[in-house]
Design an enzyme around this catalytic site. Structure first.
Site, mmCIF file in Angstrom:
data_model
loop_
_atom_site.group_PDB
_atom_site.id
_atom_site.type_symbol
_atom_site.label_atom_id
_atom_site.label_comp_id
_atom_site.label_asym_id
_atom_site.label_seq_id
_atom_site.Cartn_x
_atom_site.Cartn_y
_atom_site.Cartn_z
ATOM 1 N N ARG A 90 43.629 45.701 36.876
ATOM 2 C CA ARG A 90 44.885 46.289 37.318
ATOM 3 C C ARG A 90 44.633 47.496 38.223
ATOM 4 N NH1 ARG A 90 45.500 44.800 31.968
ATOM 5 N NH2 ARG A 90 47.158 43.308 31.559
ATOM 6 N N ASP A 150 51.168 44.894 25.799
ATOM 7 C CA ASP A 150 49.913 45.026 25.062
ATOM 8 C C ASP A 150 50.198 45.285 23.583
ATOM 9 O OD1 ASP A 150 47.972 45.177 27.447
ATOM 10 O OD2 ASP A 150 49.389 46.769 27.887
ATOM 11 N N ARG A 153 51.198 42.096 21.934
ATOM 12 C CA ARG A 153 50.003 41.267 21.723
ATOM 13 C C ARG A 153 49.205 41.780 20.518
ATOM 14 N NH1 ARG A 153 48.315 41.407 28.069
ATOM 15 N NH2 ARG A 153 49.402 39.523 28.789
ATOM 16 N N HIS A 177 47.698 50.940 30.670
ATOM 17 C CA HIS A 177 47.887 49.495 30.626
ATOM 18 C C HIS A 177 46.718 48.883 31.390
ATOM 19 C CE1 HIS A 177 49.547 45.536 30.814
ATOM 20 N NE2 HIS A 177 49.798 45.584 32.111
#
Length: 314
Positions: A90, A150, A153, A177
């Site tokens: 990212r 996240d 998850r 993130h």
């Protein structure tokens, strides 16, 4: 909201933007939804496709527009940016997407007369910081989706490990993130019981190796999806729609969203995720749960990683 109507603009009609708009329509989260994209035909096509299904689920105004349509929006969702390629982190996207985000911010602010800005495009922490600074909006009016997905998850993996309904699992991924994200194990509970205690009492193995495996899965699952299908958009789009719903309906929901910090755990002048109360005015209050010394050190390391990228992008 109290006025009875809610208007949302989605900037970017790519995979994430269009799918987020579709999920918002399915959930009927607002009364007016406008899609804006540099490729006008793409926005027109996505808006028309969503509209054709609306008679089956409810009434809602959905259309394609331009930046002038951000006027009178309650919420502006920024999803536009270059796609993350296989093998690319990212943070690798930072230099490409900061220039795109600057143009978007300038275009928004030409017509802006209120509303919260929710940043979804990656790297979300870098762009949340930049858009906060460029827009000049008050604290909390710009926030990023951060580690919301996240965190889900993380909870889901613990649910799979323990066999407990994910609704009864509370825990957070904080920080970036991305690769330096931090699992707040000390604040992870199952029905009020600290997760390690729950596992010990029920004969479930949760040692440091298992914790490391869970964190690795949380960090890499997105990349694995990209390798297999080229992009990720279903999961994040549901996440975006839920955030939009919480913001518009002033739910005072606690989500791990990204905001520019101001001294939390000794960290300032960088956008990172912490549990935050969100509502119609954006990020209302950033919470500072009691963490272990190791978790605080990891959080500060995450801040340093993001600051290093910011230094290259400013």
């Amino acid at each position: 909201m109290s006025k009875g109507t809610t208007k949302v603009a989605v900037i970017g009609a790519g995979f994430v933007g269009a799918t987020s708009a579709y999920v918002m329509a399915l959930r009927q989260v607002c009364t007016e939804l406008v899609l804006i994209d540099v490729v006008a035909d793409k926005a027109e096509g996505e808006a028309a496709d969503i509209k054709h299904g609306l008679p089956f689920i409810g009434q809602m105004k959905v259309y394609a527009g331009d930046y002038s349509d951000v006027k009178d929006c309650d919420l502006i969702v920024v999803t536009a940016g270059a796609n993350r390629k296989p093998g690319e982190t990212r943070l690798d996207l930072a230099k490409k997407n900061t220039s795109i985000a600057r143009g978007i911010t300038e275009s928004i602010m030409k017509y802006y007369n209120g509303g919260v800005i929710l940043v979804v495009a990656n790297p979300v922490d870098i762009l949340t910081y930049m858009i906060t600074k460029w827009s000049g909006l008050p604290k909390g009016m710009v926030l990023g989706s951060g580690t919301s997905l996240d965190t889900v998850r993380f909870r889901s993996m613990i649910a799979n490990k323990t066999g407990v309904d994910v609704a009864n699992i509370h825990g957070y991924i904080i920080g970036e993130h991305g690769d330096s994200q931090v699992p707040a194990w000390s604040n992870t509970h199952i029905a009020g019981t600290q997760v390690e205690d729950y596992c010990n009492h029920n004969g479930i193995l949760l040692n440091e190796d298992v914790k490391a495996e869970i964190l690795e899965s949380v960090k890499t699952d997105g990349a694995k999806i990209i390798q297999r299908k080229g992009a990720t958009y279903f999961g994040v789009s549901v996440c975006v729609a839920v955030l939009v719903e919480s913001l518009l309906r002033d739910c005072d929901t606690i989500r791990t969203v990204s905001t520019v910090l101001d001294g939390e755990y000794g960290v300032s002048d960088v956008a990172l995720s912490l549990p935050t109360i969100i509502g119609s005015s954006g990020a209302k209050k950033v919470l500072v749960p009691t963490l272990t010394e190791e978790e605080i050190a990891a959080f500060k390391k995450s801040a340093d990683a993001c600051k290093a990228v910011l230094a290259e992008c400013k």
